[in-house]
Structures are given as C-alpha cells and as structure tokens.
Design a protein around this motif. Structure first.
Motif, PDB file in Angstrom:
ATOM      1  N   PHE A 168     -28.568 -11.309  -1.932  1.00  0.00           N
ATOM      2  CA  PHE A 168     -29.195 -12.591  -1.631  1.00  0.00           C
ATOM      3  C   PHE A 168     -30.540 -12.405  -0.922  1.00  0.00           C
ATOM      4  O   PHE A 168     -31.479 -13.158  -1.163  1.00  0.00           O
ATOM      5  N   SER A 169     -30.625 -11.408  -0.080  1.00  0.00           N
ATOM      6  CA  SER A 169     -31.894 -11.143   0.600  1.00  0.00           C
ATOM      7  C   SER A 169     -32.997 -10.866  -0.417  1.00  0.00           C
ATOM      8  O   SER A 169     -34.111 -11.387  -0.305  1.00  0.00           O
ATOM      9  N   ARG A 170     -32.686 -10.075  -1.408  1.00  0.00           N
ATOM     10  CA  ARG A 170     -33.670  -9.750  -2.461  1.00  0.00           C
ATOM     11  C   ARG A 170     -34.019 -10.995  -3.274  1.00  0.00           C
ATOM     12  O   ARG A 170     -35.176 -11.229  -3.609  1.00  0.00           O
ATOM     13  N   LEU A 171     -33.024 -11.815  -3.593  1.00  0.00           N
ATOM     14  CA  LEU A 171     -33.265 -13.023  -4.388  1.00  0.00           C
ATOM     15  C   LEU A 171     -34.091 -14.054  -3.623  1.00  0.00           C
ATOM     16  O   LEU A 171     -34.966 -14.709  -4.197  1.00  0.00           O
ATOM     17  N   VAL A 172     -33.813 -14.184  -2.334  1.00  0.00           N
ATOM     18  CA  VAL A 172     -34.601 -15.093  -1.501  1.00  0.00           C
ATOM     19  C   VAL A 172     -36.041 -14.596  -1.430  1.00  0.00           C
ATOM     20  O   VAL A 172     -36.994 -15.369  -1.577  1.00  0.00           O
ATOM     21  N   GLY A 173     -36.218 -13.294  -1.248  1.00  0.00           N
ATOM     22  CA  GLY A 173     -37.556 -12.709  -1.184  1.00  0.00           C
ATOM     23  C   GLY A 173     -38.358 -12.920  -2.455  1.00  0.00           C
ATOM     24  O   GLY A 173     -39.580 -13.050  -2.415  1.00  0.00           O
ATOM     25  N   ALA A 174     -37.668 -12.974  -3.577  1.00  0.00           N
ATOM     26  CA  ALA A 174     -38.344 -13.174  -4.869  1.00  0.00           C
ATOM     27  C   ALA A 174     -38.551 -14.653  -5.189  1.00  0.00           C
ATOM     28  O   ALA A 174     -39.131 -14.988  -6.214  1.00  0.00           O
ATOM     29  N   GLY A 175     -38.068 -15.542  -4.327  1.00  0.00           N
ATOM     30  CA  GLY A 175     -38.246 -16.978  -4.557  1.00  0.00           C
ATOM     31  C   GLY A 175     -37.331 -17.548  -5.618  1.00  0.00           C
ATOM     32  O   GLY A 175     -37.594 -18.620  -6.167  1.00  0.00           O
ATOM     33  N   ILE A 176     -36.236 -16.865  -5.895  1.00  0.00           N
ATOM     34  CA  ILE A 176     -35.301 -17.319  -6.924  1.00  0.00           C
ATOM     35  C   ILE A 176     -34.169 -18.143  -6.301  1.00  0.00           C
ATOM     36  O   ILE A 176     -33.572 -18.987  -6.951  1.00  0.00           O
ATOM     37  N   VAL A 177     -33.914 -17.905  -5.032  1.00  0.00           N
ATOM     38  CA  VAL A 177     -32.835 -18.572  -4.307  1.00  0.00           C
ATOM     39  C   VAL A 177     -33.372 -18.985  -2.942  1.00  0.00           C
ATOM     40  O   VAL A 177     -34.210 -18.290  -2.369  1.00  0.00           O
ATOM     41  N   THR A 178     -32.892 -20.111  -2.442  1.00  0.00           N
ATOM     42  CA  THR A 178     -33.217 -20.514  -1.071  1.00  0.00           C
ATOM     43  C   THR A 178     -31.985 -20.322  -0.198  1.00  0.00           C
ATOM     44  O   THR A 178     -30.851 -20.403  -0.679  1.00  0.00           O
ATOM     45  N   LYS A 179     -32.240 -20.071   1.076  1.00  0.00           N
ATOM     46  CA  LYS A 179     -31.166 -19.854   2.041  1.00  0.00           C
ATOM     47  C   LYS A 179     -31.329 -20.857   3.166  1.00  0.00           C
ATOM     48  O   LYS A 179     -32.440 -21.124   3.619  1.00  0.00           O
ATOM     49  N   ARG A 180     -30.187 -21.392   3.605  1.00  0.00           N
ATOM     50  CA  ARG A 180     -30.210 -22.327   4.725  1.00  0.00           C
ATOM     51  C   ARG A 180     -29.022 -22.014   5.617  1.00  0.00           C
ATOM     52  O   ARG A 180     -27.912 -21.792   5.137  1.00  0.00           O
ATOM     53  N   LYS A 181     -29.270 -21.968   6.907  1.00  0.00           N
ATOM     54  CA  LYS A 181     -28.173 -21.774   7.853  1.00  0.00           C
ATOM     55  C   LYS A 181     -27.682 -23.153   8.279  1.00  0.00           C
ATOM     56  O   LYS A 181     -28.464 -24.039   8.601  1.00  0.00           O
ATOM     57  N   ASP A 182     -26.374 -23.297   8.274  1.00  0.00           N
ATOM     58  CA  ASP A 182     -25.733 -24.537   8.705  1.00  0.00           C
ATOM     59  C   ASP A 182     -24.703 -24.138   9.739  1.00  0.00           C
ATOM     60  O   ASP A 182     -23.562 -23.811   9.394  1.00  0.00           O
ATOM     61  N   GLY A 183     -25.118 -24.120  10.997  1.00  0.00           N
ATOM     62  CA  GLY A 183     -24.242 -23.598  12.043  1.00  0.00           C
ATOM     63  C   GLY A 183     -24.033 -22.113  11.814  1.00  0.00           C
ATOM     64  O   GLY A 183     -24.966 -21.338  11.735  1.00  0.00           O
ATOM     65  N   ARG A 184     -22.802 -21.722  11.627  1.00  0.00           N
ATOM     66  CA  ARG A 184     -22.527 -20.302  11.384  1.00  0.00           C
ATOM     67  C   ARG A 184     -22.433 -19.960   9.905  1.00  0.00           C
ATOM     68  O   ARG A 184     -22.160 -18.825   9.539  1.00  0.00           O
ATOM     69  N   TRP A 185     -22.657 -20.942   9.050  1.00  0.00           N
ATOM     70  CA  TRP A 185     -22.532 -20.730   7.605  1.00  0.00           C
ATOM     71  C   TRP A 185     -23.898 -20.537   6.962  1.00  0.00           C
ATOM     72  O   TRP A 185     -24.877 -21.164   7.350  1.00  0.00           O
ATOM     73  N   ARG A 186     -23.942 -19.687   5.953  1.00  0.00           N
ATOM     74  CA  ARG A 186     -25.154 -19.480   5.171  1.00  0.00           C
ATOM     75  C   ARG A 186     -24.946 -20.121   3.809  1.00  0.00           C
ATOM     76  O   ARG A 186     -23.957 -19.842   3.131  1.00  0.00           O
ATOM     77  N   LYS A 187     -25.878 -20.970   3.439  1.00  0.00           N
ATOM     78  CA  LYS A 187     -25.782 -21.675   2.165  1.00  0.00           C
ATOM     79  C   LYS A 187     -26.969 -21.288   1.291  1.00  0.00           C
ATOM     80  O   LYS A 187     -28.089 -21.157   1.769  1.00  0.00           O
ATOM     81  N   TYR A 188     -26.685 -21.151  -0.002  1.00  0.00           N
ATOM     82  CA  TYR A 188     -27.696 -20.715  -0.955  1.00  0.00           C
ATOM     83  C   TYR A 188     -27.785 -21.708  -2.103  1.00  0.00           C
ATOM     84  O   TYR A 188     -26.798 -22.346  -2.467  1.00  0.00           O
ATOM     85  N   GLU A 189     -28.990 -21.796  -2.659  1.00  0.00           N
ATOM     86  CA  GLU A 189     -29.208 -22.685  -3.791  1.00  0.00           C
ATOM     87  C   GLU A 189     -30.257 -22.059  -4.710  1.00  0.00           C
ATOM     88  O   GLU A 189     -31.213 -21.437  -4.249  1.00  0.00           O
TER      89      GLU A 189
END
Length: 128
Positions: free
Chosen positions: A91-112
């Motif tokens: 996911f770190s690589r995908l976020v870095g490439a702009g293919i996925v977004t990451k959002r923290k929601d409290g202690r949870w990590r959400k991806y889209e």
C-alpha cells in the motif's frame, strides 16, 4: 548526418522524391513530437506502471477498484495471502504512485482507489 541521410531515403521511398523542405518539415515535426518525452513525465508514468507490476499490489488495486468504496486494511488483508507487513509495504508503494489514497480513521487505516487506478484497470479490462 547519417540520421538525416536515412530519413531522407525514407522520405524518398514514401513520397517518391525528397526535397530539402520535405526533410526540414519532417525534422521539425519530429522535434515537436520529441517534446512528449520529457523526463518528469516518463519517470512518473514508469513509477505508476511499475507499482502495478507486482501481483500483490495489483490484487490490492483490483480489490479497491471493484469495491468502489473505501476499505479498511482489516477488511482487505484476509482477502490476500500476504503478511500484514507485506500489505502495508504494498500500500505504501501504491499510495506513493498515486494509485491509492490512504486515510487514518482513529486507529484504522482505510484505502481507496484513485480515478487513475480506475482508468488504468478499465484500459486493461478493455484490452482482453
């Protein structure tokens, strides 16, 4: 000089003859075409494509695109046969490439999936 000689011979074959203005016009057109090969664009595109060039990362993107909604990492991890750290790294690589977004929601990590991911997979789907 050898490149223009070869181009001149090519134009003679294509046009039946090659005048100097034909050669100069074609050289100008090729110079303009070369402008799309700027290093920043190429580097960005290669990073995007290479981010999808791994089975785990591709599966994660495919899941998110098909889900058509944000998913918590806890929902995704059981669907792929990869360790938690492997999923996190992917996911770190995908976020870095702009293919996925990451959002923290409290202690949870959400991806889209981003619109870029949707567009890339749509092209792949259409090429089968």
């Amino acid at each position: 000089m050898a490149e223009t000689d070869r181009l001149q011979r090519y134009l003679e074959d294509e046009l039946g003859e090659c005048r100097n203005e034909d050669l100069q016009r074609r050289l100008a057109e090729l110079d303009e075409l070369e402008s799309v090969l700027n290093e920043e664009t190429i580097s960005h595109d290669i990073e995007t494509l290479s981010a999808l060039g791994n089975e785990t990362r591709y599966r994660l993107v495919r899941l998110l695109v098909e889900a058509d909604e944000e998913l918590c990492v806890c929902e995704i991890t059981p669907l792929v046969d990869v360790s938690d750290s492997g999923v996190s790294h992917a996911f770190s690589r995908l976020v870095g490439a702009g293919i996925v977004t990451k959002r923290k929601d409290g202690r949870w990590r959400k991806y889209e999936a981003t619109p870029k991911a949707v567009a890339l997979l749509t092209v792949l789907d259409g090429s089968r």
